[in-house]
Design an enzyme around this catalytic site. Structure first.
Site, PDB file in Angstrom:
ATOM      1  N   LEU A 176       0.749  -1.250  -0.017  1.00 46.17           N
ATOM      2  CA  LEU A 176       0.145   0.072  -0.058  1.00 46.17           C
ATOM      3  C   LEU A 176       0.888   1.360  -0.082  1.00 46.17           C
ATOM      4  O   LEU A 176       1.903   1.316   0.841  1.00 46.17           O
ATOM      5  CB  LEU A 176      -0.880   0.020   1.241  1.00 46.17           C
ATOM      6  CG  LEU A 176      -2.090  -1.046   1.222  1.00 46.17           C
ATOM      7  CD1 LEU A 176      -2.607  -0.885   2.759  1.00 46.17           C
ATOM      8  CD2 LEU A 176      -3.185  -0.455   0.103  1.00 46.17           C
ATOM      9  N   ASP A 177       0.906   2.132  -0.988  1.00 46.79           N
ATOM     10  CA  ASP A 177       1.735   3.290  -1.019  1.00 46.79           C
ATOM     11  C   ASP A 177       1.518   4.257   0.321  1.00 46.79           C
ATOM     12  O   ASP A 177       0.753   3.911   1.210  1.00 46.79           O
ATOM     13  CB  ASP A 177       1.473   4.157  -2.362  1.00 46.79           C
ATOM     14  CG  ASP A 177       0.272   4.842  -2.378  1.00 46.79           C
ATOM     15  OD1 ASP A 177      -0.346   5.308  -1.368  1.00 46.79           O
ATOM     16  OD2 ASP A 177      -0.457   5.031  -3.484  1.00 46.79           O
ATOM     17  N   TYR A 178       2.343   4.969   0.213  1.00 44.66           N
ATOM     18  CA  TYR A 178       2.717   5.862   1.516  1.00 44.66           C
ATOM     19  C   TYR A 178       1.346   6.581   2.000  1.00 44.66           C
ATOM     20  O   TYR A 178       1.195   6.808   3.125  1.00 44.66           O
ATOM     21  CB  TYR A 178       3.849   7.069   1.364  1.00 44.66           C
ATOM     22  CG  TYR A 178       4.111   8.030   2.334  1.00 44.66           C
ATOM     23  CD1 TYR A 178       4.928   7.421   3.516  1.00 44.66           C
ATOM     24  CD2 TYR A 178       3.717   9.300   2.210  1.00 44.66           C
ATOM     25  CE1 TYR A 178       5.222   8.243   4.482  1.00 44.66           C
ATOM     26  CE2 TYR A 178       4.015  10.214   3.148  1.00 44.66           C
ATOM     27  CZ  TYR A 178       4.798   9.680   4.558  1.00 44.66           C
ATOM     28  OH  TYR A 178       5.319  10.402   5.466  1.00 44.66           O
ATOM     29  N   SER A 235      -1.555   5.682   1.236  1.00 48.65           N
ATOM     30  CA  SER A 235      -2.843   5.026   1.262  1.00 48.65           C
ATOM     31  C   SER A 235      -2.842   4.169   2.684  1.00 48.65           C
ATOM     32  O   SER A 235      -1.904   4.020   3.235  1.00 48.65           O
ATOM     33  CB  SER A 235      -2.746   3.751   0.137  1.00 48.65           C
ATOM     34  OG  SER A 235      -2.729   4.459  -0.996  1.00 48.65           O
TER      35      SER A 235
END
Length: 314
Positions: A126-128, A130
């Site tokens: 999960l990106d930074y 999200s």
């Protein structure tokens, strides 16, 4: 006439047995398979007193004495499985060169069967910016199977976008849309590397000027959801993953819990491409909170001016 030489197949009993050495090291929690290969090539591993530098040799944990830097391995770690609710502002990695907070800092140290600490790692990313459901485990085989797009494991997200997309644009997302394969605007060999996404389920959850959608994907490309909405002209403001296979997010932000044996079995079924069904009741943390109601403003109270006291005649 001379008879042709026999080309009989080798006996299956002659084939090497056991697991590859790098897999054994990974299962023991020493390092990832890639790092384990580097450890072997560096001559840090001994099997039955002999240094092994060759990759791919097979050995048996139960019969062979395997040492790394002189320390005897006692067998595979106990396999552990956790659901973590990743908050916004954490990176999904073991270490970050920019010193940003990582999901590993949210997991307290878990004890293994021999008193050592279980080496957990995230399944997918999960990106930074999200948030939401993230699986943490030390079961490399299951993690690899779940991460493959061919398995078709459904992952559900709540997505808030800026502006109101037109219905035909949302239909484009449902059918599949062309996005950049790598980083945004990355050019390879003089051209942008593009790929079409798999069909997605998209349902409006809450309307308004900045609507929320529930989006269900069966793949997980780099920043895929953000790229999909950028292609139809809308910026993504928030992403929260609320479902993974049969799992639904049911822990508060920054918290985690261990999965039940039944949930682990359901993940295994999903990794094999088998259909799994989540519980009908949606947990609190997988739902959108009701918008806060504005308190009615009270009318201002007006006060009559006090009459000035009369002066007595002197």
């Amino acid at each position: 006439m001379t008879k042709p030489l026999s080309t009989s197949k080798p006996d299956a009993n002659d084939e090497p047995k056991g697991d590859r050495l790098q897999k054994i090291l990974a299962q023991a929690g020493i390092a990832s398979r890639r790092k384990a290969e580097e450890i072997i090539l560096a001559g840090r591993v001994q099997v039955n007193g002999v240094v092994v530098k060759e990759l791919g040799t097979r050995h048996d944990f139960t019969k062979d004495h395997i040492r790394v830097d002189g320390k005897l391995l006692h067998g595979p770690e106990q396999q552990r499985y956790y659901m973590l609710n990743k908050p916004r502002g954490y990176v999904t990695t073991l270490d970050d060169p920019e010193k940003r907070p990582t999901v590993m800092q949210l997991m307290s140290k878990q004890k293994g069967p021999h008193g050592d600490h279980v080496r957990l790692y995230p399944v997918g990313r999960l990106d930074y910016l999200s948030e939401g459901l993230l699986l943490m485990t030390n079961d490399g085989d299951l993690a690899n199977k779940l991460s493959k797009a061919a398995a078709g494991v459904e992952k559900s997200y709540l997505v808030k976008v800026s502006g109101i997309p037109e219905p035909e644009k949302i239909d484009q997302l449902r059918r599949g849309i062309m996005i950049d394969r790598g980083r945004l605007n990355e050019v390879r060999s003089g051209r942008r590397d593009r790929v079409i996404t798999s069909p997605a389920k998209v349902e409006l959850v809450r309307g308004g000027e900045n609507p929320w959608y529930e989006l269900t994907l069966t793949e997980g490309r780099n920043r895929q959801i953000r790229k999909m909405f950028e292609e139809i002209g809308h910026h993504v403001e928030k992403i929260r993953r609320i479902g993974y296979g049969a799992l639904r997010l049911d822990v508060p932000p920054g918290e985690y819990r261990e999965l039940t044996p039944g949930e682990v079995t359901a993940l295994g079924r999903a990794a094999k491409g088998q259909k799994v069904v989540p519980k009908k009741k949606t947990p609190e943390f997988a739902q959108l909170k009701s918008p806060a109601k504005k308190k009615p403003s009270l009318p201002r109270r007006t006060f009559a001016a006090k009459p000035s006291p009369r002066r007595r005649p002197s």
